[in-house]
Design a protein around this motif. Structure first.
Motif, PDB file in Angstrom:
ATOM      1  N   UNK A   1       6.945 -13.831   8.507  1.00  8.83           N
ATOM      2  CA  UNK A   1       7.725 -14.992   8.078  1.00  8.83           C
ATOM      3  C   UNK A   1       7.250 -15.527   6.731  1.00  8.83           C
ATOM      4  N   UNK A   2       6.119 -15.047   6.227  1.00  8.03           N
ATOM      5  CA  UNK A   2       5.616 -15.472   4.924  1.00  8.03           C
ATOM      6  C   UNK A   2       6.310 -14.688   3.807  1.00  8.03           C
ATOM      7  N   UNK A   3       6.067 -15.097   2.569  1.00  7.03           N
ATOM      8  CA  UNK A   3       6.683 -14.446   1.409  1.00  7.03           C
ATOM      9  C   UNK A   3       6.009 -13.109   1.132  1.00  7.03           C
TER      10      UNK A   3
ATOM     11  N   UNK B   1       1.800   1.874   1.334  1.00  4.84           N
ATOM     12  CA  UNK B   1       2.658   0.820   0.802  1.00  4.84           C
ATOM     13  C   UNK B   1       1.770  -0.346   0.384  1.00  4.84           C
ATOM     14  N   UNK B   2       1.907  -0.788  -0.855  1.00  7.23           N
ATOM     15  CA  UNK B   2       1.197  -1.945  -1.365  1.00  7.23           C
ATOM     16  C   UNK B   2       2.225  -3.048  -1.596  1.00  7.23           C
ATOM     17  N   UNK B   3       1.880  -4.281  -1.276  1.00  5.76           N
ATOM     18  CA  UNK B   3       2.787  -5.397  -1.517  1.00  5.76           C
ATOM     19  C   UNK B   3       1.991  -6.685  -1.598  1.00  5.76           C
ATOM     20  N   UNK B   4       2.629  -7.737  -2.078  1.00  9.48           N
ATOM     21  CA  UNK B   4       1.999  -9.043  -2.209  1.00  9.48           C
ATOM     22  C   UNK B   4       2.492  -9.948  -1.097  1.00  9.48           C
ATOM     23  N   UNK B   5       1.566 -10.672  -0.478  1.00 14.85           N
ATOM     24  CA  UNK B   5       1.911 -11.672   0.536  1.00 14.85           C
ATOM     25  C   UNK B   5       1.415 -13.021   0.057  1.00 14.85           C
ATOM     26  N   UNK B   6       2.326 -13.977   0.012  1.00 14.37           N
ATOM     27  CA  UNK B   6       1.963 -15.332  -0.401  1.00 14.37           C
ATOM     28  C   UNK B   6       1.992 -16.258   0.811  1.00 14.37           C
ATOM     29  N   UNK B   7       1.090 -17.219   0.813  1.00  7.66           N
ATOM     30  CA  UNK B   7       1.026 -18.269   1.841  1.00  7.66           C
ATOM     31  C   UNK B   7       0.849 -17.705   3.256  1.00  7.66           C
ATOM     32  N   UNK B   8       0.110 -16.608   3.353  1.00  8.04           N
ATOM     33  CA  UNK B   8      -0.167 -15.992   4.657  1.00  8.04           C
ATOM     34  C   UNK B   8      -1.542 -16.479   5.124  1.00  8.04           C
ATOM     35  N   UNK B   9      -1.689 -16.815   6.409  1.00  7.28           N
ATOM     36  CA  UNK B   9      -2.989 -17.311   6.872  1.00  7.28           C
ATOM     37  C   UNK B   9      -4.119 -16.292   6.714  1.00  7.28           C
ATOM     38  N   UNK B  10      -3.785 -14.991   6.604  1.00  4.44           N
ATOM     39  CA  UNK B  10      -4.810 -13.967   6.426  1.00  4.44           C
ATOM     40  C   UNK B  10      -5.233 -13.755   4.986  1.00  4.44           C
ATOM     41  N   UNK B  11      -4.613 -14.450   4.042  1.00  3.26           N
ATOM     42  CA  UNK B  11      -5.010 -14.330   2.634  1.00  3.26           C
ATOM     43  C   UNK B  11      -6.396 -14.932   2.419  1.00  3.26           C
ATOM     44  N   UNK B  12      -7.044 -14.534   1.335  1.00  2.00           N
ATOM     45  CA  UNK B  12      -8.390 -15.031   1.022  1.00  2.00           C
ATOM     46  C   UNK B  12      -8.411 -16.556   0.986  1.00  2.00           C
TER      47      UNK B  12
ATOM     48  N   UNK C   1      -2.623 -21.600   1.565  1.00  2.87           N
ATOM     49  CA  UNK C   1      -2.402 -22.160   0.229  1.00  2.87           C
ATOM     50  C   UNK C   1      -2.506 -21.087  -0.863  1.00  2.87           C
ATOM     51  N   UNK C   2      -2.939 -19.882  -0.500  1.00  2.00           N
ATOM     52  CA  UNK C   2      -3.083 -18.780  -1.454  1.00  2.00           C
ATOM     53  C   UNK C   2      -1.700 -18.310  -1.907  1.00  2.00           C
ATOM     54  N   UNK C   3      -1.513 -18.197  -3.210  1.00  2.00           N
ATOM     55  CA  UNK C   3      -0.206 -17.835  -3.753  1.00  2.00           C
ATOM     56  C   UNK C   3       0.059 -16.340  -3.743  1.00  2.00           C
ATOM     57  N   UNK C   4      -0.876 -15.545  -3.274  1.00  2.00           N
ATOM     58  CA  UNK C   4      -0.591 -14.122  -3.161  1.00  2.00           C
ATOM     59  C   UNK C   4      -1.813 -13.239  -3.212  1.00  2.00           C
ATOM     60  N   UNK C   5      -1.930 -12.392  -2.214  1.00  2.00           N
ATOM     61  CA  UNK C   5      -2.947 -11.350  -2.174  1.00  2.00           C
ATOM     62  C   UNK C   5      -2.234 -10.009  -2.012  1.00  2.00           C
ATOM     63  N   UNK C   6      -2.902  -8.938  -2.396  1.00  2.00           N
ATOM     64  CA  UNK C   6      -2.327  -7.602  -2.257  1.00  2.00           C
ATOM     65  C   UNK C   6      -2.713  -7.051  -0.891  1.00  2.00           C
ATOM     66  N   UNK C   7      -1.712  -6.604  -0.164  1.00  2.00           N
ATOM     67  CA  UNK C   7      -1.885  -6.016   1.149  1.00  2.00           C
ATOM     68  C   UNK C   7      -1.508  -4.542   1.080  1.00  2.00           C
TER      69      UNK C   7
END
Length: 87
Positions: free
Chosen positions: A36-38, A51-62, A66-72
């Motif tokens: 449900x996150x971006x 597959x590489x992608x960016x996830x923003x505002x995910x609770x698993x981000x660093x 509030x994190x605007x995007x990490x690479x997953x």
């Protein structure tokens, strides 16, 4: 210049149908990836198995939600489905 304007307009109008605008249509590639996150900027490795992608505002981000995007990253399993992504 005024006499060239119709030709310039015709040139641009000819390529309107070739736009990469896919509208609001979204396609799911499975529950393992889509959340449900971006999620944005998907990139598949040349061999098609990662597959590489960016996830923003995910609770698993660093920085948490509030994190605007990490690479997953997700690997394609032997069944052809994408595995749960990891950071």
């Amino acid at each position: 210049m005024a006499n060239k304007l119709p030709f310039i307009l015709l040139f641009f109008l000819a390529f309107i149908g070739y736009s990469q605008d896919f509208g609001d249509e979204q396609k799911s590639i499975g529950d393992a990836i889509n959340s449900k996150e971006d999620e944005s900027v998907p990139v598949v490795s040349p061999d098609g198995n990662t597959l590489y992608f960016t996830r923003a505002h995910h609770p698993g981000n660093v920085g948490g939600k509030s994190d605007k995007g990490d690479i997953w990253m997700s690997k394609k399993g032997s069944n052809g489905q994408w595995e749960l992504p990891k950071m």
